[in-house]
Design an enzyme around this catalytic site. Structure first.
Site, PDB file in Angstrom:
ATOM      1  CG  HIS A   1       2.685  -3.261   6.345  1.00  0.00           C
ATOM      2  ND1 HIS A   1       3.417  -4.449   5.758  1.00  0.00           N
ATOM      3  CD2 HIS A   1       1.600  -3.201   5.729  1.00  0.00           C
ATOM      4  CE1 HIS A   1       2.715  -4.688   4.787  1.00  0.00           C
ATOM      5  NE2 HIS A   1       1.551  -3.905   4.566  1.00  0.00           N
TER       6      HIS A   1
ATOM      7  CG  HIS B   1      -2.111  -0.980   1.067  1.00  0.00           C
ATOM      8  ND1 HIS B   1      -2.058  -2.106   1.003  1.00  0.00           N
ATOM      9  CD2 HIS B   1      -3.219  -0.620   0.902  1.00  0.00           C
ATOM     10  CE1 HIS B   1      -3.292  -3.028   1.060  1.00  0.00           C
ATOM     11  NE2 HIS B   1      -4.209  -1.776   0.824  1.00  0.00           N
TER      12      HIS B   1
END
Length: 280
Positions: free
Chosen positions: A241, A199
């Site tokens: 993440h 992303h």
């Protein structure tokens, strides 16, 4: 003048009154057990006696100390870590600590669990499938060759991003944070790995692409930059993440745009490709 009895007693080794007792003391003095004479009298081999005599306690202690002092020095050299390794371990520990502290939307019962739906909406806005579908639709609906060229190059950049991120994830194979909840939208096999953030790479590349090739007003340009930052922040807040995954993703996506610029297909090239496709 000594008498014959005194001479005979001196010859036989008996003590003589008033005489020297040297011979008596030399005969009665105990022998040294470590001397070769004592070993020979016990009936042992002279060669073995010399070898035993040569192995003195001092020499044995010296050999043991030299043998024992060797390995610890080598082990100390082997166990001495390098400065780079210590620095990397420290950075990794800081990364894990920050990622855990910032994952406030990882679950519904987290401290910021009420904001989780908004973060997931931002997550979907940076997903690859909506971007690919929207780019293909704009390419199909565009009436001008320039607009088609821009959309085609954006499509190439999105495909390039998927390939490069998939390769890096498969090579590094870093696991996602332990507090992550795997409820992401449309995941694939490589999405179980964390490094880098796809992303973040996509948001950085597409944000730079929009700022360069689309004429936007100043407020819209600010919104594009804010959207890029929010996408990266949402990855950490949701626990998807680590912090370094997002930072490296921004860096990777920024330079992916340079590759797109080097591979840029002009309008003339696009018309030639479309003409050959129609003729075929």
């Amino acid at each position: 003048m000594p008498s014959p009895k005194a001479k005979n007693s001196a010859r036989s080794g008996s003590p003589v009154p008033g005489g020297s007792s040297f011979e008596f003391m030399s005969l009665t003095k105990p022998l040294n057990r470590s001397s070769p004479l004592h070993v020979q009298r016990q009936g042992s081999d002279p060669t073995t006696a010399r070898l035993r005599a040569s192995e003195s306690p001092t020499r044995r202690r010296g050999s043991n100390s030299s043998t024992a002092s060797g390995p610890p020095e080598e082990d100390g050299i082997r166990l001495n870590p390098s400065l780079i390794r210590v620095a990397l371990s420290s950075l990794l520990a800081i990364d894990l600590w920050m990622s855990k502290r910032l994952g406030v939307c990882a679950k519904e019962d987290s401290s910021w669990g009420s904001v989780r739906p908004v973060m997931k909406l931002i997550e979907v806005s940076g997903h690859g499938i909506p971007w690919l579908a929207g780019t293909v639709y704009c390419l199909y609906k565009s009436d001008s060759a320039a607009g088609q060229g821009v959309m085609l190059n954006l499509l190439i950049g999105l495909l390039l991003d998927l390939v490069l991120v998939g390769i890096v994830k498969a090579v590094v194979r870093r696991r996602r944070p332990a507090h992550n909840r795997m409820d992401m939208f449309a995941t694939f096999s490589v999405d179980r790995f964390s490094f880098p953030s796809g992303h973040a790479t996509r948001a950085a590349m597409c944000g730079r692409f929009l700022l360069v090739h689309l004429v936007l007003a100043a407020p819209l340009r600010v919104l594009v930059v804010l959207w890029v930052l929010l996408v990266g922040l949402s990855r950490v807040l949701l626990g998807r993440h680590h912090v370094t995954d997002v930072l490296f993703g921004f860096w990777m996506g920024y330079f992916q745009y340079n590759i797109v610029e080097m591979m840029w297909l002009s309008t003339e090239t696009l018309q030639e490709l479309l003409g050959q496709t129609v003729l075929n």
